[in-house]
Design an enzyme around this catalytic site. Structure first.
Site, PDB file in Angstrom:
ATOM      1  N   ARG A 159       0.836  -1.225   0.000  1.00 48.01           N
ATOM      2  CA  ARG A 159       0.000   0.000   0.000  1.00 48.01           C
ATOM      3  C   ARG A 159       0.859   1.258   0.000  1.00 48.01           C
ATOM      4  O   ARG A 159       0.635   2.192  -0.761  1.00 48.01           O
ATOM      5  CB  ARG A 159      -0.873   0.049   1.254  1.00 48.01           C
ATOM      6  CG  ARG A 159      -1.977  -0.953   1.325  1.00 48.01           C
ATOM      7  CD  ARG A 159      -2.755  -0.696   2.618  1.00 48.01           C
ATOM      8  NE  ARG A 159      -3.733  -1.720   2.893  1.00 48.01           N
ATOM      9  CZ  ARG A 159      -3.461  -2.879   3.469  1.00 48.01           C
ATOM     10  NH1 ARG A 159      -2.212  -3.168   3.828  1.00 48.01           N
ATOM     11  NH2 ARG A 159      -4.409  -3.768   3.706  1.00 48.01           N
ATOM     12  N   ARG A 242      12.011  -0.647   8.001  1.00 46.14           N
ATOM     13  CA  ARG A 242      12.421  -1.023   9.349  1.00 46.14           C
ATOM     14  C   ARG A 242      13.934  -1.043   9.383  1.00 46.14           C
ATOM     15  O   ARG A 242      14.568  -1.384   8.363  1.00 46.14           O
ATOM     16  CB  ARG A 242      11.947  -2.441   9.703  1.00 46.14           C
ATOM     17  CG  ARG A 242      10.536  -2.564  10.223  1.00 46.14           C
ATOM     18  CD  ARG A 242      10.405  -2.007  11.645  1.00 46.14           C
ATOM     19  NE  ARG A 242       9.059  -2.163  12.156  1.00 46.14           N
ATOM     20  CZ  ARG A 242       8.050  -1.306  11.950  1.00 46.14           C
ATOM     21  NH1 ARG A 242       8.237  -0.216  11.251  1.00 46.14           N
ATOM     22  NH2 ARG A 242       6.864  -1.531  12.478  1.00 46.14           N
ATOM     23  N   GLU A 271      17.440   0.814  16.763  1.00 43.38           N
ATOM     24  CA  GLU A 271      16.953   2.123  17.222  1.00 43.38           C
ATOM     25  C   GLU A 271      16.361   2.005  18.627  1.00 43.38           C
ATOM     26  O   GLU A 271      15.888   0.940  19.001  1.00 43.38           O
ATOM     27  CB  GLU A 271      15.915   2.684  16.230  1.00 43.38           C
ATOM     28  CG  GLU A 271      14.659   1.849  16.105  1.00 43.38           C
ATOM     29  CD  GLU A 271      13.736   2.339  14.979  1.00 43.38           C
ATOM     30  OE1 GLU A 271      14.199   2.527  13.845  1.00 43.38           O
ATOM     31  OE2 GLU A 271      12.550   2.518  15.273  1.00 43.38           O
ATOM     32  N   HIS A 289      12.010   7.817  13.458  1.00 40.35           N
ATOM     33  CA  HIS A 289      10.881   6.892  13.219  1.00 40.35           C
ATOM     34  C   HIS A 289       9.534   7.615  13.376  1.00 40.35           C
ATOM     35  O   HIS A 289       8.724   7.258  14.231  1.00 40.35           O
ATOM     36  CB  HIS A 289      10.964   5.677  14.167  1.00 40.35           C
ATOM     37  CG  HIS A 289      10.229   4.479  13.638  1.00 40.35           C
ATOM     38  ND1 HIS A 289      10.636   3.182  13.865  1.00 40.35           N
ATOM     39  CD2 HIS A 289       9.093   4.385  12.896  1.00 40.35           C
ATOM     40  CE1 HIS A 289       9.790   2.348  13.283  1.00 40.35           C
ATOM     41  NE2 HIS A 289       8.837   3.045  12.694  1.00 40.35           N
ATOM     42  N   ILE A 290       9.333   8.614  12.523  1.00 42.99           N
ATOM     43  CA  ILE A 290       8.123   9.446  12.638  1.00 42.99           C
ATOM     44  C   ILE A 290       7.316   9.480  11.338  1.00 42.99           C
ATOM     45  O   ILE A 290       6.482  10.373  11.153  1.00 42.99           O
ATOM     46  CB  ILE A 290       8.482  10.897  13.055  1.00 42.99           C
ATOM     47  CG1 ILE A 290       9.520  11.506  12.093  1.00 42.99           C
ATOM     48  CG2 ILE A 290       8.970  10.951  14.492  1.00 42.99           C
ATOM     49  CD1 ILE A 290       9.716  13.020  12.266  1.00 42.99           C
TER      50      ILE A 290
HETATM   51  C1  GLV Z   1       5.531   2.118  11.891  1.00 42.09           C
HETATM   52  O1  GLV Z   1       6.679   1.914  11.678  1.00 42.09           O
HETATM   53  C2  GLV Z   1       4.502   1.144  11.683  1.00 42.09           C
HETATM   54  O2  GLV Z   1       4.813  -0.013  11.367  1.00 42.09           O
HETATM   55  O3  GLV Z   1       3.330   1.488  11.845  1.00 42.09           O
END
Ligand code: GLV
Length: 328
Positions: A159, A242, A271, A289-290
């Site tokens: 997606r 990731r 992280e 990671h935002i």
């Molecule tokens: C964020 O990294 C998620 O997997 O929602």
């Protein structure tokens, strides 16, 4: 006789409305500290709980499930679920859910922004400006690479990958090439004119490579020194998937030696620690990671996790199960 309410844990500090919503159905223990619960503390806090609302951080494995035999549902507000051992959940008839869909566009926006920031050297030039180094105009001052009309390479065409492809093709006239475990249908490829390539071919042609694959044993270090060596010296690499999909040490070395031009990274191996080699090079944009962090989207993610938890424990149909066979 009144029936005892089931107990659930909200394992991370979250919007108060989420706990309030859950409290209409359950006795809620809402963990409030900013740092995550360590595995033993999580197991201890889960004693007597039928369900838990987690994020992408808490590890749900066979050992934790064995220590928490009353647990029936594990509902994550993340889309990535490499922190959940789904087979172990299924073996114990614990329903596991994630939160796909609600974060797609927000995360794609961020991936595109990171790619553009890397290509156009936005963070690097801002640091330089703030350090008082701007004295005059120069023809090659922070000259980067173009995004408009360039070749966008996407690794992982789910997606979010497709949402990034739409931005590139429809907004920036980019040529889109991709690699994925399975090829898209002809109709889906046609939306953005996407060309399916073997990974090594994709690495060779991409001007801007964006990585959006789930982290699994098969994708561990999918991009390492050998793969980076195939990329153009003018190319950028963006990782919003990731930590662990990219070998961060190899990437730091490639950036240091300018074997690729720049990178944009929102996720890191181990992280919140960041490889010191990445902190030392200027040609990488680093964010904590935002990618899904707009307030409306984070609210929607938490809300979907709560809907899953409520349905799972009250005989409903959870909207986004990972092991739907447990629901039946
Ligand atoms: C964020 O990294 C998620 O997997 O929602």
């Amino acid at each position: 006789m009144t029936q005892e309410r089931q107990r659930v844990l909200v394992a991370r500090r979250l919007f108060p409305e989420i706990s309030q919503r859950l409290a209409q159905h359950f006795e809620v223990d809402a963990y409030q500290e900013p740092e995550p619960l360590a595995p033993e503390a999580l197991a201890e806090r889960l004693q007597g709980c039928a369900g838990v609302l987690i994020t992408g951080t808490e590890r749900i494995d066979a050992a934790l499930l064995a220590a928490c035999p009353q647990l029936r549902a594990v509902c994550s507000m993340a889309v990535g679920y490499n922190n959940i051992d789904v087979s172990a959940c299924t073996a114990r008839r614990v329903l596991a859910t994630n939160a796909p869909g609600v974060l797609t566009e927000t995360t794609a926006d961020f991936g595109f922004a990171l790619m553009m920031a890397a290509a156009r050297r936005i963070s690097e030039s801002e640091h330089w400006l703030r350090a008082g180094q701007w004295k005059q105009w120069s023809y090659d001052l922070f000259a980067g690479s173009d995004v408009y009309g360039a070749t966008l390479g996407i690794v992982g065409m789910g997606r979010i990958g497709q949402a990034i492809a739409r931005r590139g093709a429809l907004g920036f006239d980019m040529k889109v090439a991709y690699h994925n475990r399975s090829r898209l249908s002809g109709a889906d490829e046609a939306v953005v004119g996407a060309q399916y390539l073997a990974l090594h071919d994709l690495l060779r042609v991409a001007d801007h490579l964006v990585i959006v694959v789930p982290y699994t044993p098969q994708t561990h270090h999918l991009i390492g020194a050998a793969e980076l060596a195939l990329m153009k010296p003018t190319a950028t690499l963006t990782n919003i998937a990731r930590g662990g999909v990219v070998d961060d040490a190899a990437l730091a070395q490639a950036l240091h030696e300018r074997r690729i031009a720049a990178a944009g990274l929102d996720v890191f191996e181990g992280e919140p620690r960041v490889h010191p080699g990445l902190l030392a090079v200027p040609n990488v944009v680093l964010t904590p990671h935002i990618a899904s962090a707009s307030l409306p989207t984070r609210r929607a993610m938490a809300d979907l996790a709560a809907s899953n938890l409520i349905a799972a424990l009250t005989g409903g149909r959870p909207p986004t199960p990972l092991n739907p066979e447990v629901v039946a």
